[in-house]
Design a protein around this motif. Structure first.
Motif, PDB file in Angstrom:
ATOM      1  N   LEU A   1       2.929   2.076 -13.063  1.00  0.00           N
ATOM      2  CA  LEU A   1       1.937   2.407 -12.039  1.00  0.00           C
ATOM      3  C   LEU A   1       2.422   3.572 -11.183  1.00  0.00           C
ATOM      4  N   GLY A   2       3.709   3.606 -10.892  1.00  0.00           N
ATOM      5  CA  GLY A   2       4.254   4.679 -10.074  1.00  0.00           C
ATOM      6  C   GLY A   2       4.399   5.991 -10.801  1.00  0.00           C
TER       7      GLY A   2
ATOM      8  N   ALA B   1      -2.579   8.983  -9.561  1.00  0.00           N
ATOM      9  CA  ALA B   1      -2.737   7.850  -8.660  1.00  0.00           C
ATOM     10  C   ALA B   1      -1.458   7.607  -7.871  1.00  0.00           C
ATOM     11  N   SER B   2      -1.614   7.200  -6.641  1.00  0.00           N
ATOM     12  CA  SER B   2      -0.471   6.810  -5.810  1.00  0.00           C
ATOM     13  C   SER B   2      -0.508   5.304  -5.603  1.00  0.00           C
ATOM     14  N   VAL B   3       0.668   4.719  -5.389  1.00  0.00           N
ATOM     15  CA  VAL B   3       0.787   3.282  -5.176  1.00  0.00           C
ATOM     16  C   VAL B   3       1.034   3.022  -3.702  1.00  0.00           C
TER      17      VAL B   3
ATOM     18  N   PRO C   1       6.568   7.615   1.853  1.00  0.00           N
ATOM     19  CA  PRO C   1       5.160   7.939   2.093  1.00  0.00           C
ATOM     20  C   PRO C   1       4.426   8.095   0.765  1.00  0.00           C
ATOM     21  N   PRO C   2       3.243   7.531   0.636  1.00  0.00           N
ATOM     22  CA  PRO C   2       2.507   7.628  -0.629  1.00  0.00           C
ATOM     23  C   PRO C   2       2.046   9.053  -0.898  1.00  0.00           C
ATOM     24  N   ALA C   3       2.036   9.400  -2.159  1.00  0.00           N
ATOM     25  CA  ALA C   3       1.577  10.734  -2.550  1.00  0.00           C
ATOM     26  C   ALA C   3       0.070  10.853  -2.342  1.00  0.00           C
TER      27      ALA C   3
ATOM     28  N   LEU D   1      -1.231  -2.543  -3.874  1.00  0.00           N
ATOM     29  CA  LEU D   1      -0.621  -3.802  -4.278  1.00  0.00           C
ATOM     30  C   LEU D   1      -0.577  -4.720  -3.066  1.00  0.00           C
ATOM     31  N   ARG D   2      -1.333  -5.823  -3.126  1.00  0.00           N
ATOM     32  CA  ARG D   2      -1.462  -6.727  -2.000  1.00  0.00           C
ATOM     33  C   ARG D   2      -0.906  -8.104  -2.361  1.00  0.00           C
ATOM     34  N   PHE D   3      -0.326  -8.774  -1.374  1.00  0.00           N
ATOM     35  CA  PHE D   3       0.302 -10.072  -1.598  1.00  0.00           C
ATOM     36  C   PHE D   3      -0.087 -11.048  -0.492  1.00  0.00           C
ATOM     37  N   PHE D   4       0.105 -12.331  -0.772  1.00  0.00           N
ATOM     38  CA  PHE D   4      -0.195 -13.416   0.161  1.00  0.00           C
ATOM     39  C   PHE D   4      -1.658 -13.398   0.596  1.00  0.00           C
TER      40      PHE D   4
END
Length: 468
Positions: free
Chosen positions: A211-212, A217-219, A256-258, A266-269
């Protein structure tokens, strides 16, 4: 002579055939590998992402087994249909090994799940993999935002394909219709969401790192979500894969994201409690209600997913916190696991989604059924990677070989292929599959691409039956 039918031509089925060929206890073993589809290789052809060429190259190893003179591939054979029940198969072969995988996907079980725009990741994978059962669709790709629920490798594959443009997929075997639709996609934000923390995610580090590496696309990773996870705070006790995952996520969160055209969040919880439709909104506690329990939940397209924030419960699970967050999306793809489905005529454990067995021997009313065996996901559940199927198949074959003296003494059909045709089946044999390959190569040349898959039953069968 021992005649064995292997039902399923994916890795578990081919590894079963290979184990039968490599053993020396029973001479003169002949294997018919049956498949409902006219094409072999199962999930290697129809489940591995099109841009994972190294994994897809495993087809070459499987091909070597299927080209062995002691093996006959018979596609387009529908076991369980009228006339070809498991009982009838046992009349044709000394032994039958079922390697039929886990064909169903798990559901979320939340209100609004059946709204238009809400689909399974399995459907999406089948579409871009040209599975002939897949429906022609654009998967709401005109939306600017999509949500992928799940944090396993399939979820990563789906997010990666959504984040690529058509030029990046043109060198793959993605079917023409899917490539055109993906080229027109307006999806710019892909949210991949898990109910637990990063240290418990099921993706592998190699998949995660891909993904990176996407040029377009940026992560995006939220540090505050990572630090909720005790395993992130102190990864020393984690398994190696999970520890490497945490390291990758830690690096992404710190930089810092590109600035790129697409963004993968990417989300958690966060656990889904409802899918919201246009013109309707369930109450904050909608997760406790059943599907369709709130007004307006049917007949409108999905517009957002409501998530409840979770927190570690100290025992490896999570608990709800009563705090909610809505993520806008007209496309929602659930990727929360697979489940086996019953095959008519075989016993089935509905709770586990598997066929009851003992070391691969099918159990009927608690006792081994003579000559009936299972391997792969229908035996152990949808766990492991492709290579896990090899020892699983070997265990089953060892059980079969131990039973072989008794099995071989039983009289079976002298010509099972003729018997199958007599039952109304129209098998596609190996030369027919080679003609499908030739037709797909020709289609690729016509479109100025490499080999392009034929996406429909009619096209596949026409190619298989074309005159040489």
């Amino acid at each position: 002579m021992l005649r064995v039918a292997v039902v399923g031509s994916g890795p578990s089925g081919v590894y079963t055939a290979q184990a039968l060929l490599q053993q020396s206890l029973v001479p003169d073993v002949f294997v018919h590998v049956l498949d409902r589809l006219p094409c072999p290789f199962g999930l290697v052809r129809y489940g591995v992402a099109p841009d994972h060429e190294k994994i897809k190259s495993l087809q070459g190893n499987l091909r070597t087994v299927l080209e062995d003179p002691r093996v006959t591939f018979l596609g387009n054979v529908r076991v369980g249909d009228t006339g070809l029940s498991p009982q009838r198969l046992r009349e044709l072969y000394h032994a039958v090994v079922y390697c039929v995988g886990a064909a169903a996907d798990r559901h979320l079980g939340v209100p609004g799940e059946e709204l238009p725009g809400s689909r399974s990741a399995t459907d999406f994978v089948s579409w871009y993999s040209a599975h002939p059962d897949a429906e022609a669709d654009d998967f709401a790709l005109a939306t600017p935002s999509a949500v992928v629920i799940g944090v396993g490798n399939v979820a990563v594959d789906v997010a990666r394909v959504l984040a690529k443009d058509a030029a990046e997929l043109r060198s793959t075997d993605v079917p023409a219709g899917a490539l055109t639709a993906l080229g027109r996609s307006r999806v710019r934000d892909i949210h991949m969401v898990g109910r637990r923390g990063p240290s418990q995610a099921k993706f592998t580090t190699k998949e995660l790192r891909e993904l990176g590496a996407l040029p377009g696309a940026s992560v995006r990773v939220r540090p505050e979500e990572l630090t909720l996870d005790p395993g992130f705070v102190d990864p020393s006790g984690l398994p190696a894969v999970n520890r490497r995952n945490v390291d990758v996520l830690r690096t992404w969160a710190a930089q810092p994201p590109a600035d790129r055209p697409r963004r993968i969040h990417l989300r958690f919880f966060l656990r889904p409690v409802a899918l919201l439709g246009h013109g309707s909104a369930p109450p904050a506690d909608a997760g406790a209600a059943g599907p369709g329990a709130w007004p307006g939940s049917a007949g409108v397209g999905v517009r957002a997913v409501r998530f409840e924030r979770t927190a570690p419960d100290g025992r490896g699970g999570v608990v709800g916190t009563g705090r909610y967050e809505d993520i806008d999306a007209r496309l929602v793809l659930r990727s929360v696991g697979y489940r086996g489905v019953p095959l008519p005529g075989l016993p089935f454990d509905a709770e586990r989604g598997t066929v009851p067995h003992r070391a691969g021997r099918v159990l009927r009313e608690g006792a081994p059924a003579p000559g009936e065996y299972v391997a792969g996901w229908i035996k152990r559940g949808p766990t492991g990677v492709i290579g896990t199927n090899r020892p699983c198949a070997k265990e089953t074959v060892n059980s079969l070989l131990a039973d072989a003296p008794r099995l071989a003494s039983r009289e079976v059909a002298a010509d099972p292929l003729a018997a199958l045709r007599g039952l109304g089946q129209e098998p596609v044999e190996w030369p027919g599959w080679l003609r499908i390959e030739e037709a797909e190569a020709a289609l690729g040349r016509e479109l100025g691409r490499t080999q392009v898959k034929i996406p429909d039953w009619e096209g596949l069968l026409d190619a298989a039956r074309a005159r040489p």
